[in-house]
Design a protein around this motif. Structure first.
Motif, PDB file in Angstrom:
ATOM      1  N   ASN A 183     -23.597 -32.090 -37.383  1.00  0.00           N
ATOM      2  CA  ASN A 183     -23.574 -33.492 -36.932  1.00  0.00           C
ATOM      3  C   ASN A 183     -23.115 -33.593 -35.487  1.00  0.00           C
ATOM      4  N   PHE A 231     -18.029 -36.833 -40.683  1.00  0.00           N
ATOM      5  CA  PHE A 231     -18.831 -37.728 -41.526  1.00  0.00           C
ATOM      6  C   PHE A 231     -18.240 -37.699 -42.943  1.00  0.00           C
ATOM      7  N   ASP A 281     -17.881 -30.005 -39.131  1.00  0.00           N
ATOM      8  CA  ASP A 281     -19.189 -30.404 -39.676  1.00  0.00           C
ATOM      9  C   ASP A 281     -20.117 -29.198 -39.790  1.00  0.00           C
ATOM     10  N   ILE A 307     -24.023 -38.903 -42.399  1.00  0.00           N
ATOM     11  CA  ILE A 307     -24.312 -38.012 -41.276  1.00  0.00           C
ATOM     12  C   ILE A 307     -25.419 -38.632 -40.421  1.00  0.00           C
ATOM     13  N   SER A 308     -25.393 -38.401 -39.137  1.00  0.00           N
ATOM     14  CA  SER A 308     -26.337 -39.085 -38.245  1.00  0.00           C
ATOM     15  C   SER A 308     -27.206 -38.136 -37.425  1.00  0.00           C
ATOM     16  N   ALA A 309     -26.865 -36.847 -37.394  1.00  0.00           N
ATOM     17  CA  ALA A 309     -27.591 -35.976 -36.462  1.00  0.00           C
ATOM     18  C   ALA A 309     -28.230 -34.777 -37.147  1.00  0.00           C
ATOM     19  N   TYR A 310     -28.233 -34.722 -38.479  1.00  0.00           N
ATOM     20  CA  TYR A 310     -28.761 -33.530 -39.166  1.00  0.00           C
ATOM     21  C   TYR A 310     -30.220 -33.708 -39.563  1.00  0.00           C
ATOM     22  N   PRO A 325     -31.841 -39.142 -40.322  1.00  0.00           N
ATOM     23  CA  PRO A 325     -31.285 -37.853 -40.737  1.00  0.00           C
ATOM     24  C   PRO A 325     -31.572 -37.581 -42.226  1.00  0.00           C
TER      25      PRO A 325
END
Length: 483
Positions: free
Chosen positions: A148, A153, A174, A224-227, A235
């Motif tokens: 992330n 998260f 993370d 989670i926002s970036a996976y 995501p």
């Protein structure tokens, strides 16, 4: 790793379960778990006797009743790690408290204690079992890469009954390893769930396994926002845990577990650990066994045979063997193929010798030094092999998948059924015929009684008409004469 005990160290079910669970963790096998428990039963109490449990004295009066003994034991459970519960009207059961499952229970006191048992160390049992399949995440290339972007998260586990538990993944943690550690954290993790880092050809995965017995029917969600962003920038919020393809991967299923003895170990050591040791024949075996022991000392061997699931016919001809009389009352049976003595038996005049389905009888009484060789009839004369083949042929399904007897039985039954159906058909057609004849007679036939009645009626009508004409003639003649 090897299981080692120091001199004087006492083994317990708890220590065995702990050892195996540690090995399972090293093997990253989360679906095999060892559990332990100790349960000590007392059928009758004697309050006049003393009692200590794990070195702690249980205070009670000489007139204490069963419920008072139980209360006294449970009052010091925090010190002994043991609690008592009712077992029967006059007995109780001792078990470990939570956190002490499988620990030995040391009972002390008088030669026969208040529990009606002698002092000593009482051990429990441990069980190794499969606990079910895991729930797997997506594969990750590394267990240390940030998922992330270094930001924290929250991960939420929701069960089928809609109860939920959330664990917070701190910033910088993370990673795959960080998620596993956060879930397993005893203070802030998810209770009843064990997370394990497993590896396969695709990389690393997180395996989640329920340890409460409720089952693995749960879903995972995160913020989670970036996976693993998709084309729309969204995501993969469940990290693949809810993906059926991952759930059906089948990694980390229970596998065969083997225990290896060291150079100084012996099968009896496994027996001390609660394992049954022995030689197991998986399938049919010959009737007689020869057991050879090496080394010094004494040993005990136990033989057990389970009945075959299906009765098998004898295999003929039998293996060649010899019967040698060592004395007038003792003989040996020697397997000719291996020249091994497989049995030593006593003999009384008139006895028959049975081996491998062969029965040998003597007209004269054998003496010491007599030897008899039992071999198959190689010439094929004077034996019952052909009869046995005919018997076996009668058991073979060679007529449309049926044996001779079954096919004959069906043939007889079929013939009788067809004959009976023919009789029924005949009776039915006779009824149809009779009905047709009656209908025909009703349409075109003449009833003689009706016709005779009609003729009489017509005759009477004719006679009446003739009388009318006659009277009319007389009246006409009278009128003419009068004029």
């Amino acid at each position: 790793d090897a299981l080692e005990l120091a001199d004087g160290e006492t083994i317990s079910a708890a220590s065995m379960a702990s050892y195996f669970n540690a090995q399972f963790d090293k093997l990253t096998n989360a679906n095999v778990v060892a559990t332990a428990q100790t349960r000590l039963l007392s059928d009758e109490i004697d309050a006049t006797k003393s009692l200590t449990i794990n070195g702690v004295t249980i205070g009670h009066s000489a007139t204490a009743k069963l419920n008072e003994i139980i209360q006294s034991i449970n009052a010091v459970s925090g010190q002994t790690g043991v609690r008592a519960e009712w077992n029967t009207e006059s007995g109780l059961a001792l078990t470990n408290t939570i956190g002490n499952e499988g620990a030995n229970i040391v009972v002390g006191g008088d030669p026969v204690t208040a529990l009606g048992i002698v002092p000593g160390t009482y051990s429990g049992t441990y069980t190794i079992g499969a606990a079910g399949e895991e729930v797997l995440s997506n594969p990750f290339a590394s267990d240390t890469d940030a998922l992330n972007g270094g930001a924290g998260f929250a991960l939420t586990l929701t069960r089928a009954d809609n109860t939920a538990a959330t664990v917070n993944i701190a910033g910088g943690d993370d990673t795959v390893s960080g998620i596993v550690a956060a879930i397993n954290d005893t203070s802030s993790g998810i209770s009843g769930i064990n997370a394990t880092l497993v590896s396969d050809a695709d990389g690393f995965r997180i395996s989640l396994h329920d340890q409460t017995g409720v089952g693995n029917d749960f879903t995972i969600s995160t913020d989670i926002s970036a996976y693993n962003l998709d084309a729309n920038g969204d995501p993969d919020a469940d990290l693949g845990f809810n993906d059926l393809n991952n759930r059906n991967t089948g990694l980390n299923k229970p596998t065969e577990i083997s225990l290896t003895l060291s150079g100084t170990g012996s099968p009896s050591d496994l027996g001390r650990l609660g394992f049954a040791t022995g030689v197991i024949f998986d399938g049919p075996v010959k009737d007689d066994f020869a057991i050879f022991m090496t080394g010094s000392g004494s040993a005990t061997a136990t033989l057990r045979a389970d009945p075959a699931a299906k009765s098998e016919g004898s295999s003929y001809p039998a293996d060649t063997f010899e019967v040698n009389f060592q004395s007038d009352s003792v003989y040996t049976i020697t397997d000719s193929a291996t020249d091994t003595v497989v049995a030593t038996r006593t003999y009384a005049p008139g006895d028959a010798i049975e081996y491998q389905g062969i029965r040998v009888e003597f007209n004269d009484i054998p003496k010491q030094g007599d030897s008899f060789a039992i071999e198959p009839n190689a010439e094929g004369m004077g034996n019952n092999e052909n009869m046995l083949r005919l018997i076996n042929l009668g058991k073979e399904p060679i007529i449309s998948g049926q044996t001779f007897s079954a096919a004959y039985r069906d043939l007889v039954a079929g013939t009788g059924s067809r004959a009976h159906l023919a009789e029924l058909s005949r009776d039915a057609m006779e009824v149809v015929r009779d009905q047709a004849q009656e209908n025909r007679e009703a349409a075109v036939g003449v009833n003689l009684d009706e016709e005779a009645a009609d003729l009489i009626r017509f005759q009477q009508a004719y006679q009446a008409a003739a009388q009318v004409i006659q009277i009319s003639q007389r009246m006409f003649d009278t009128l003419i004469q009068a004029s």
